[in-house]
Design an enzyme around this catalytic site. Sequence first.
Site, mmCIF file in Angstrom:
data_model
loop_
_atom_site.group_PDB
_atom_site.id
_atom_site.type_symbol
_atom_site.label_atom_id
_atom_site.label_comp_id
_atom_site.label_asym_id
_atom_site.label_seq_id
_atom_site.Cartn_x
_atom_site.Cartn_y
_atom_site.Cartn_z
ATOM 1 N N TYR A 23 0.859 -1.182 0.000
ATOM 2 C CA TYR A 23 0.000 0.000 0.000
ATOM 3 C C TYR A 23 0.900 1.238 0.000
ATOM 4 O O TYR A 23 0.814 2.123 0.859
ATOM 5 C CB TYR A 23 -0.980 0.008 1.174
ATOM 6 C CG TYR A 23 -2.272 0.701 0.804
ATOM 7 C CD1 TYR A 23 -3.153 0.111 -0.084
ATOM 8 C CD2 TYR A 23 -2.588 1.962 1.300
ATOM 9 C CE1 TYR A 23 -4.320 0.756 -0.474
ATOM 10 C CE2 TYR A 23 -3.748 2.620 0.920
ATOM 11 C CZ TYR A 23 -4.610 1.998 0.026
ATOM 12 O OH TYR A 23 -5.757 2.638 -0.359
ATOM 13 N N HIS A 28 7.148 5.704 1.234
ATOM 14 C CA HIS A 28 7.895 4.521 0.770
ATOM 15 C C HIS A 28 8.765 4.883 -0.431
ATOM 16 O O HIS A 28 9.912 4.452 -0.531
ATOM 17 C CB HIS A 28 6.930 3.423 0.324
ATOM 18 C CG HIS A 28 6.109 2.822 1.428
ATOM 19 N ND1 HIS A 28 4.746 2.982 1.510
ATOM 20 C CD2 HIS A 28 6.454 2.061 2.480
ATOM 21 C CE1 HIS A 28 4.284 2.339 2.549
ATOM 22 N NE2 HIS A 28 5.295 1.778 3.180
ATOM 23 N N GLY A 138 12.218 3.593 7.438
ATOM 24 C CA GLY A 138 11.753 4.946 7.709
ATOM 25 C C GLY A 138 11.870 5.280 9.195
ATOM 26 O O GLY A 138 11.644 4.422 10.054
ATOM 27 N N ASP A 141 8.796 4.694 11.982
ATOM 28 C CA ASP A 141 8.743 3.561 12.924
ATOM 29 C C ASP A 141 10.053 3.572 13.703
ATOM 30 O O ASP A 141 10.940 2.740 13.473
ATOM 31 C CB ASP A 141 8.555 2.260 12.157
ATOM 32 C CG ASP A 141 7.198 2.195 11.497
ATOM 33 O OD1 ASP A 141 6.197 2.108 12.214
ATOM 34 O OD2 ASP A 141 7.148 2.280 10.251
HETATM 35 O O1 PAF Z 1 7.661 -1.158 8.517
HETATM 36 C C1 PAF Z 1 7.066 -2.092 7.945
HETATM 37 O O2 PAF Z 1 6.404 -1.910 6.933
HETATM 38 C C2 PAF Z 1 7.160 -3.496 8.511
HETATM 39 O O3 PAF Z 1 7.170 -3.486 9.894
HETATM 40 C C3 PAF Z 1 8.361 -4.312 7.949
HETATM 41 C C4 PAF Z 1 9.694 -3.681 8.329
HETATM 42 C C5 PAF Z 1 8.264 -4.385 6.438
HETATM 43 C C6 PAF Z 1 8.345 -5.720 8.512
HETATM 44 O O4 PAF Z 1 7.160 -6.383 8.205
#
Ligand code: PAF
Length: 290
Positions: A23, A28, A138, A141
Site C-alpha cells: 500500500y 515509501h 523509515g 517507525d
Molecule cells: O515497517 C514495515 O512496513 C514493517 O514493519 C516491515 C519492516 C516491512 C516488517 O514487516
Amino acid sequence: MQQISLLEKSNGNKISVVPTMGYLHKGHLSLVEKAKNFSEITIVTLFVNPTQFAPNEDYSKYPRDFKRDVELCEKAGVNYLFMPDALEMYPIGFSAKINIGRVTEDFEGKFRPFHFEGVATIVAKLLNSTLPNFAVFGQKDYQQSLLVKKIVADLNFPLDIIVAPTLRESDGLAMSSRNIYLSDEDRLEASILFVSLEKARNAIENGERNRKIINAIMHKTLRSVKNLRIDYASSALADTLESPDEFLPGETIVLLLAVYLGKTRLIDNTILKIPSILKSNNSAFEEFKA
Ligand code: PAF
C-alpha cells in the site's frame, strides 16, 4: 530471490532493499529514492507480515493494492519486487522467534506485546532472502529502526542500515498506509500529533530539560482533541530509549507518541538534540510543573 541477489553481486552490483508491507505511498517511494543513491540494484519487499499483528489488530483489513504497488515500483525504477506469500515465509512447522530485548520493551512494545518479535523475525528473514548491502527503513517507525540496527549488530548481519526521514503531509501528518482509515473529521484533527511534537520541541529549544514536563506538554496538546486516546506520548534518550528525569545538554533524545484517533492508531516521533543553553527562570512552560 537469493540466487538473483548472488548473481547481481557477482556482476559487481551493490544491492539495497526497502522492506514494506505494501500500500505504497510517497513516504515509501522516498525510501526507494534514498536506496537508489547507495546501490545499482534496488529491491522492494512487499509482505504483510501476519506475525507482527495481534489477533485484535488490523492484519486482515490492512490496506492492500498489489497491482498499484507493482506499477509504482516500476515507475520508481525498482529492479526487483519480492512478494512472498505467507506460507512461503512461514511454512508448516516454522517456529523461530527473534527477541531483541531492551529497546523493544517500552512504548510500542508495551502496547503491542508480540509485535516486535514478529518484526524482528520477518526482518531477519527478508534480509537473508534478499542479501542486500544496504537496507533502508523509515524513521517514522522509530523503535523498529532501533530494533533493526540491533539485529544487524547483535547477529552479525553483513549490511548497513539507513534510516530515512519521515515524509509529512502539508499539515504535518506523517505519511502512513494507515492514514486511509481516518474519517474526514479525524483527518482534520490528525495534525495534532505533529503540533504536539513541535510544542515539545519548542519547549526544549527554550531550555526545558525535565522529561515529565516535556511529556506533559505533549499530553496536554493531544488532549485538546476530543476523539483522541493516548497510548503514550513520551521522551527518551534516542539510542537506548532510557528515561532519565532530566536530559543533559548535548544528549540526543526522541519524542515518541502513539494515539488512537477514532479507531485509527497513529504513531509519530521527532529526534532532537538538547541544546547547550541555560534554562531561563521565567520558563513559558511553568504551568506544566504544577
Ligand atoms: O515497517 C514495515 O512496513 C514493517 O514493519 C516491515 C519492516 C516491512 C516488517 O514487516
